[in-house]
Write an enzyme that holds these catalytic residues in place. Structure first.
Site, PDB file in Angstrom:
ATOM      1  N   LYS A 208       5.515   4.813  18.679  1.00 26.97           N
ATOM      2  CA  LYS A 208       5.444   5.662  17.486  1.00 26.97           C
ATOM      3  C   LYS A 208       6.662   6.599  17.436  1.00 26.97           C
ATOM      4  O   LYS A 208       7.276   6.772  16.385  1.00 26.97           O
ATOM      5  CB  LYS A 208       4.128   6.465  17.491  1.00 26.97           C
ATOM      6  CG  LYS A 208       2.899   5.588  17.238  1.00 26.97           C
ATOM      7  CD  LYS A 208       1.574   6.304  17.477  1.00 26.97           C
ATOM      8  CE  LYS A 208       0.399   5.336  17.302  1.00 26.97           C
ATOM      9  NZ  LYS A 208      -0.920   5.935  17.576  1.00 26.97           N
TER      10      LYS A 208
ATOM     11  N   GLN B 124      -3.438  11.068  20.602  1.00 24.94           N
ATOM     12  CA  GLN B 124      -3.716   9.673  20.943  1.00 24.94           C
ATOM     13  C   GLN B 124      -5.077   9.558  21.625  1.00 24.94           C
ATOM     14  O   GLN B 124      -5.408  10.322  22.536  1.00 24.94           O
ATOM     15  CB  GLN B 124      -2.593   9.133  21.863  1.00 24.94           C
ATOM     16  CG  GLN B 124      -2.668   7.642  22.142  1.00 24.94           C
ATOM     17  CD  GLN B 124      -2.433   6.763  20.911  1.00 24.94           C
ATOM     18  OE1 GLN B 124      -1.802   7.170  19.944  1.00 24.94           O
ATOM     19  NE2 GLN B 124      -2.957   5.553  20.937  1.00 24.94           N
TER      20      GLN B 124
ATOM     21  N   ASP C  53      -3.468  10.724  11.071  1.00 22.10           N
ATOM     22  CA  ASP C  53      -4.324   9.614  11.509  1.00 22.10           C
ATOM     23  C   ASP C  53      -5.523   9.440  10.572  1.00 22.10           C
ATOM     24  O   ASP C  53      -6.214   8.420  10.629  1.00 22.10           O
ATOM     25  CB  ASP C  53      -4.873   9.903  12.915  1.00 22.10           C
ATOM     26  CG  ASP C  53      -4.164   9.101  14.002  1.00 22.10           C
ATOM     27  OD1 ASP C  53      -3.645   8.016  13.686  1.00 22.10           O
ATOM     28  OD2 ASP C  53      -4.154   9.567  15.154  1.00 22.10           O
TER      29      ASP C  53
HETATM   30  N1  GUN Z   1      -5.969   4.843  19.771  1.00 18.82           N
HETATM   31  C1  GUN Z   1      -6.037   3.593  19.297  1.00 18.82           C
HETATM   32  N2  GUN Z   1      -5.611   3.547  18.006  1.00 18.82           N
HETATM   33  C2  GUN Z   1      -5.280   4.803  17.675  1.00 18.82           C
HETATM   34  C3  GUN Z   1      -4.780   5.397  16.481  1.00 18.82           C
HETATM   35  O1  GUN Z   1      -4.556   4.749  15.447  1.00 18.82           O
HETATM   36  N3  GUN Z   1      -4.556   6.732  16.540  1.00 18.82           N
HETATM   37  C4  GUN Z   1      -4.794   7.471  17.649  1.00 18.82           C
HETATM   38  N4  GUN Z   1      -4.556   8.785  17.608  1.00 18.82           N
HETATM   39  N5  GUN Z   1      -5.274   6.957  18.770  1.00 18.82           N
HETATM   40  C5  GUN Z   1      -5.504   5.629  18.780  1.00 18.82           C
END
Ligand code: GUN
Length: 293
Positions: A52, A96, A119
């Site tokens: 990311k 995350q 998110d």
């Molecule tokens: N863990 C797995 N997928 C995601 C996501 O799209 N965002 C976040 N913050 N954690 C994740």
């Protein structure tokens, strides 16, 4: 059989965003700034978060990675989130998931400023999504919708079966695809670990979104001819023939299912890169909103 190429489409989206950033810079505007909080050192989470941050750099966003130790207290994490909530330089941020056991995930998600919740996990944003009001759509479901739309996969009136009811993927994609919108208007069934006669349900599906977290769960005998397959799973499976000792597998047995499918996402290179592209798109939206208000 057509591959739904998430690498290709996500690169197109990233190029579109990068063009937008160039215009922002030429006008002397502030570029979007995404922050990511990573707690602990889980291998998969580190890979995702680094991807990311790298994507931000590629398209000209600012990015900040905040790495916190595994044993951090809930209070310390909430304090860090509060810093980001009030830091005017940060347009959007993510925490995350999953988080270590001592931390209440729901409490953390609820502490994020909804205007910076790129998110789309905050209850107020989930509520807005459910009511089809403008908001940040969660990145993975958003990426799936975008992929289906750009490949012009017909969803209206189709039977969609979603495997899995997670808050991150299964539940939101089932809501979005049933709504009156692009890549929507479908008849959606959600199946999960307690569902009975699973194969009978999946065999009736025109489109299957597999997000159940069990590697190669969906096999060729469980689907009908010309099914459209979206595989969200990504698991490391031991493989002695690989130098690193593993290969990446989805929730779909590609070998048998791809023989019957009309469209299918590969793993890797399908949904994964789309998730990152849509997170960037949400961050751009967050910046634009801050500029307006
Ligand atoms: N863990 C797995 N997928 C995601 C996501 O799209 N965002 C976040 N913050 N954690 C994740």
């Amino acid at each position: 059989m057509i591959i739904l190429d998430g690498n290709k489409v996500s690169n197109e989206i990233k190029d579109e965003i990068a063009e937008h950033v160039k215009v922002m810079i030429s006008k002397g505007e502030k570029v979007p700034h995404l922050a990511a909080i990573l707690v602990g050192s889980d291998g998969a989470s580190m890979t995702y978060v680094n991807a990311k941050v790298k994507a931000c750099q590629r398209i000209g966003f600012n990015s900040t990675l905040i790495e916190l130790p595994e044993y951090i207290s809930e209070k310390e994490l909430l304090d860090k989130i509060n810093d980001l909530n009030t830091n005017q330089d940060i347009d959007g941020f993510i925490v995350q998931l999953p988080l270590p056991k001592q931390i209440d995930e729901q409490k953390v998600l609820m502490s994020i400023n909804p205007d910076k919740d790129v998110d789309g996990f905050h209850p107020s944003n989930v509520g807005k999504m459910t009511l089809d009001l403008p908001t940040f759509l969660p990145a993975t479901p958003y990426g799936i919708m975008e992929l289906l739309e750009r490949y012009q996969v017909e969803t209206s009136g189709k039977n969609v079966v979603v495997l899995g009811r997670s808050h991150i993927v299964g539940r939101p994609i089932s809501i979005l695809m049933s709504q009156k919108r692009k890549a929507g208007d479908a008849t959606v069934t959600v199946v999960h670990s307690r569902s009975k006669n699973l194969s009978e349900i999946t065999k009736k599906a025109d489109i299957i979104v597999a997000a159940i977290g069990i590697s190669e769960f969906l096999t060729g005998d469980m689907v009908k001819d010309d099914v459209v397959i979206v595989d969200v799973g990504i698991t490391r499976v031991p493989d002695a023939t690989k130098s690193n000792g593993y290969r990446l597998a989805g929730d779909v047995e590609f070998e048998s299912v791809s023989k019957k499918a009309s469209y299918i996402t590969p793993v890797p290179g399908g949904v994964g890169p789309m998730t990152i592209a849509m997170l960037l798109k949400n961050t751009l939206l967050a910046r634009e909103r801050q500029r307006v208000f």
